[in-house]
Design a protein around this motif. Sequence first.
Motif, PDB file in Angstrom:
ATOM      1  N   MET A  59       0.855  -1.194   0.000  1.00 37.29           N
ATOM      2  CA  MET A  59       0.000   0.000   0.000  1.00 37.29           C
ATOM      3  C   MET A  59       0.893   1.248   0.000  1.00 37.29           C
ATOM      4  O   MET A  59       1.811   1.372   0.791  1.00 37.29           O
ATOM      5  CB  MET A  59      -0.894   0.005   1.243  1.00 37.29           C
ATOM      6  N   SER A  60       0.616   2.164  -0.901  1.00 41.61           N
ATOM      7  CA  SER A  60       1.418   3.377  -1.015  1.00 41.61           C
ATOM      8  C   SER A  60       1.163   4.314   0.160  1.00 41.61           C
ATOM      9  O   SER A  60       0.125   4.253   0.823  1.00 41.61           O
ATOM     10  CB  SER A  60       1.090   4.089  -2.329  1.00 41.61           C
ATOM     11  N   LEU A  61       2.136   5.207   0.381  1.00 42.15           N
ATOM     12  CA  LEU A  61       1.991   6.205   1.447  1.00 42.15           C
ATOM     13  C   LEU A  61       0.796   7.107   1.177  1.00 42.15           C
ATOM     14  O   LEU A  61       0.045   7.454   2.097  1.00 42.15           O
ATOM     15  CB  LEU A  61       3.274   7.039   1.548  1.00 42.15           C
ATOM     16  N   ALA A  62       0.607   7.493  -0.098  1.00 42.52           N
ATOM     17  CA  ALA A  62      -0.507   8.377  -0.443  1.00 42.52           C
ATOM     18  C   ALA A  62      -1.842   7.718  -0.138  1.00 42.52           C
ATOM     19  O   ALA A  62      -2.778   8.377   0.339  1.00 42.52           O
ATOM     20  CB  ALA A  62      -0.429   8.763  -1.914  1.00 42.52           C
ATOM     21  N   LEU A  63      -1.951   6.418  -0.377  1.00 44.13           N
ATOM     22  CA  LEU A  63      -3.218   5.728  -0.118  1.00 44.13           C
ATOM     23  C   LEU A  63      -3.451   5.571   1.380  1.00 44.13           C
ATOM     24  O   LEU A  63      -4.585   5.679   1.857  1.00 44.13           O
ATOM     25  CB  LEU A  63      -3.220   4.371  -0.814  1.00 44.13           C
ATOM     26  N   ARG A  64      -2.393   5.334   2.151  1.00 43.89           N
ATOM     27  CA  ARG A  64      -2.536   5.279   3.614  1.00 43.89           C
ATOM     28  C   ARG A  64      -3.010   6.630   4.145  1.00 43.89           C
ATOM     29  O   ARG A  64      -3.869   6.698   5.031  1.00 43.89           O
ATOM     30  CB  ARG A  64      -1.205   4.888   4.267  1.00 43.89           C
ATOM     31  N   ARG A  65      -2.418   7.698   3.623  1.00 45.69           N
ATOM     32  CA  ARG A  65      -2.862   9.023   4.041  1.00 45.69           C
ATOM     33  C   ARG A  65      -4.310   9.273   3.649  1.00 45.69           C
ATOM     34  O   ARG A  65      -5.071   9.884   4.407  1.00 45.69           O
ATOM     35  CB  ARG A  65      -1.966  10.083   3.405  1.00 45.69           C
ATOM     36  N   GLY A  66      -4.693   8.796   2.463  1.00 53.09           N
ATOM     37  CA  GLY A  66      -6.075   8.961   2.022  1.00 53.09           C
ATOM     38  C   GLY A  66      -7.059   8.249   2.925  1.00 53.09           C
ATOM     39  O   GLY A  66      -8.161   8.758   3.181  1.00 53.09           O
ATOM     40  N   ARG A  67      -6.652   7.080   3.442  1.00 51.98           N
ATOM     41  CA  ARG A  67      -7.535   6.334   4.344  1.00 51.98           C
ATOM     42  C   ARG A  67      -7.784   7.124   5.632  1.00 51.98           C
ATOM     43  O   ARG A  67      -8.903   7.184   6.132  1.00 51.98           O
ATOM     44  CB  ARG A  67      -6.886   4.974   4.658  1.00 51.98           C
ATOM     45  N   TRP A  68      -6.726   7.738   6.188  1.00 51.50           N
ATOM     46  CA  TRP A  68      -6.886   8.491   7.422  1.00 51.50           C
ATOM     47  C   TRP A  68      -7.496   9.867   7.178  1.00 51.50           C
ATOM     48  O   TRP A  68      -8.146  10.426   8.061  1.00 51.50           O
ATOM     49  CB  TRP A  68      -5.549   8.602   8.141  1.00 51.50           C
ATOM     50  N   ALA A  69      -7.296  10.394   5.970  1.00 48.39           N
ATOM     51  CA  ALA A  69      -7.907  11.682   5.645  1.00 48.39           C
ATOM     52  C   ALA A  69      -9.425  11.577   5.619  1.00 48.39           C
ATOM     53  O   ALA A  69     -10.130  12.439   6.166  1.00 48.39           O
ATOM     54  CB  ALA A  69      -7.390  12.188   4.298  1.00 48.39           C
ATOM     55  N   VAL A  70      -9.956  10.520   5.001  1.00 47.34           N
ATOM     56  CA  VAL A  70     -11.412  10.381   4.959  1.00 47.34           C
ATOM     57  C   VAL A  70     -11.948  10.067   6.353  1.00 47.34           C
ATOM     58  O   VAL A  70     -13.059  10.490   6.718  1.00 47.34           O
ATOM     59  CB  VAL A  70     -11.844   9.319   3.928  1.00 47.34           C
ATOM     60  N   ALA A  71     -11.171   9.358   7.175  1.00 46.79           N
ATOM     61  CA  ALA A  71     -11.577   9.127   8.565  1.00 46.79           C
ATOM     62  C   ALA A  71     -11.710  10.447   9.309  1.00 46.79           C
ATOM     63  O   ALA A  71     -12.630  10.637  10.117  1.00 46.79           O
ATOM     64  CB  ALA A  71     -10.567   8.213   9.261  1.00 46.79           C
ATOM     65  N   ALA A  72     -10.803  11.389   9.032  1.00 46.21           N
ATOM     66  CA  ALA A  72     -10.872  12.704   9.672  1.00 46.21           C
ATOM     67  C   ALA A  72     -12.120  13.458   9.248  1.00 46.21           C
ATOM     68  O   ALA A  72     -12.737  14.169  10.058  1.00 46.21           O
ATOM     69  CB  ALA A  72      -9.624  13.517   9.327  1.00 46.21           C
ATOM     70  N   ALA A  79     -18.806   7.953  -0.283  1.00 43.90           N
ATOM     71  CA  ALA A  79     -18.340   7.590  -1.617  1.00 43.90           C
ATOM     72  C   ALA A  79     -16.820   7.540  -1.655  1.00 43.90           C
ATOM     73  O   ALA A  79     -16.228   6.656  -2.294  1.00 43.90           O
ATOM     74  CB  ALA A  79     -18.867   8.587  -2.645  1.00 43.90           C
ATOM     75  N   ASN A  80     -16.172   8.471  -0.969  1.00 42.74           N
ATOM     76  CA  ASN A  80     -14.720   8.450  -0.933  1.00 42.74           C
ATOM     77  C   ASN A  80     -14.207   7.248  -0.164  1.00 42.74           C
ATOM     78  O   ASN A  80     -13.197   6.640  -0.537  1.00 42.74           O
ATOM     79  CB  ASN A  80     -14.199   9.748  -0.306  1.00 42.74           C
ATOM     80  N   ALA A  81     -14.899   6.879   0.914  1.00 46.32           N
ATOM     81  CA  ALA A  81     -14.514   5.676   1.655  1.00 46.32           C
ATOM     82  C   ALA A  81     -14.648   4.435   0.777  1.00 46.32           C
ATOM     83  O   ALA A  81     -13.819   3.516   0.844  1.00 46.32           O
ATOM     84  CB  ALA A  81     -15.368   5.533   2.914  1.00 46.32           C
TER      85      ALA A  81
END
Length: 391
Positions: free
Chosen positions: A1-14, A118-120
């Motif tokens: 899993m890329s760093l950008a995708l990990r950040r995206g997962r936590w960004a949508v959680a925020a 939808a983003n999740a």
Amino acid sequence: MSLALRRGRWAVAAIFLVNGFLVGSWALQIPVMLDRLAIGEFTLGLLILGFGAGALVAMPTAGYFISRHGSRAVVRALALACAFGLLIVAAAPGLWSAAVALVLFGALIGGTDVSMNANAVAVERRLGRAIMSSSHGFWSLGGFAGGGFGGLAIVAWGHLGHAVIVTAAAFIVTAVAIRFLAGETEPEASSGVRFSLPRQPLVYLVGIIALFSMVPEGAVLDWAALYLREERGAGLAMAGWAFAGFSGAMALMRFAGDAVRDRFGAVTTLRVSGLVAAAGMLTAALSPSPLLAIVAFAFSGLGIANMVPIAFSAAGNQDGISSGAGLSLVTTMGYSGLLVAPSVIGFIGERTGFAPVFATLSVLLVVVVLMAGLARSAEFRATDAAVQPAT
């Protein structure tokens, strides 16, 4: 899993966290409106209905824009605007301005809700595993934080000071989070997408799953405390634990729900969750003591926790339909159960008592168990998309 995708997962959680924080903070502003606008409970009820109406109208509209521009762009726009919604309501000087502000706030909350779900879904697809339940867990955590902080803040700084602090916190977190949101790997639709209802019948059946899952949730949130006081002899302090136990158990299970769903699959998880929820709801209805009813409501919350996230994932992964269109329809159907159905339940409960109502709601949850196979599109497997970098 890329760093950008990990950040995206936590960004949508925020974003989920902030949305729940705003809703929880709004709940503390409701009783204040009675005094500052010099209105009665009936008028306040109409204002709250306006909030719900704004949300229900905005949900399909957000789905249309998601289909055209992708979930990331829509989340960015709506989440930033939503951060100011509570402040607009708190600053409204009169009845009519408050009514307009509440419709707008409801629309921003509802539109953000659809776009963040939808983003999740987009992140789930790229990860190849579930994140929807824990995302909703962050929403519940935000609601708990907003409700817990709000009372103290209003006492210390007044309703407007409270709204300013909430707005500042929501804006800062949102402004940081939207920089790291992940998007869909490719456009879901061309610019010629029309604003119309989906034609696939399956997505409407998934909407019924969401509706039948959220009607019991709305009933517990609005009427469980009154049920314990009026029909089971609980004191005011004990009656409040009906909601606290239910929502606390739901939040805890949502954080565990993704691992459970990845281990056993969405359909099996939905079936077992529905049975747990139905058993708890029926036990609460038949309980002779308030303490047993509180435990039963909490048990029901454990089951209901993952039912709506699974329905939303299924809606966002329907064949032949964009995730925005599927989610906007199912979200609208589901939230009508949370926002509209409790009014009908209250009307019935005043005439029959709430024990028969909660017993009937357990039947709706059994219907979800029987329909669980329709949520098979929420099953996940790792794909090549899961390792693609975020765009």
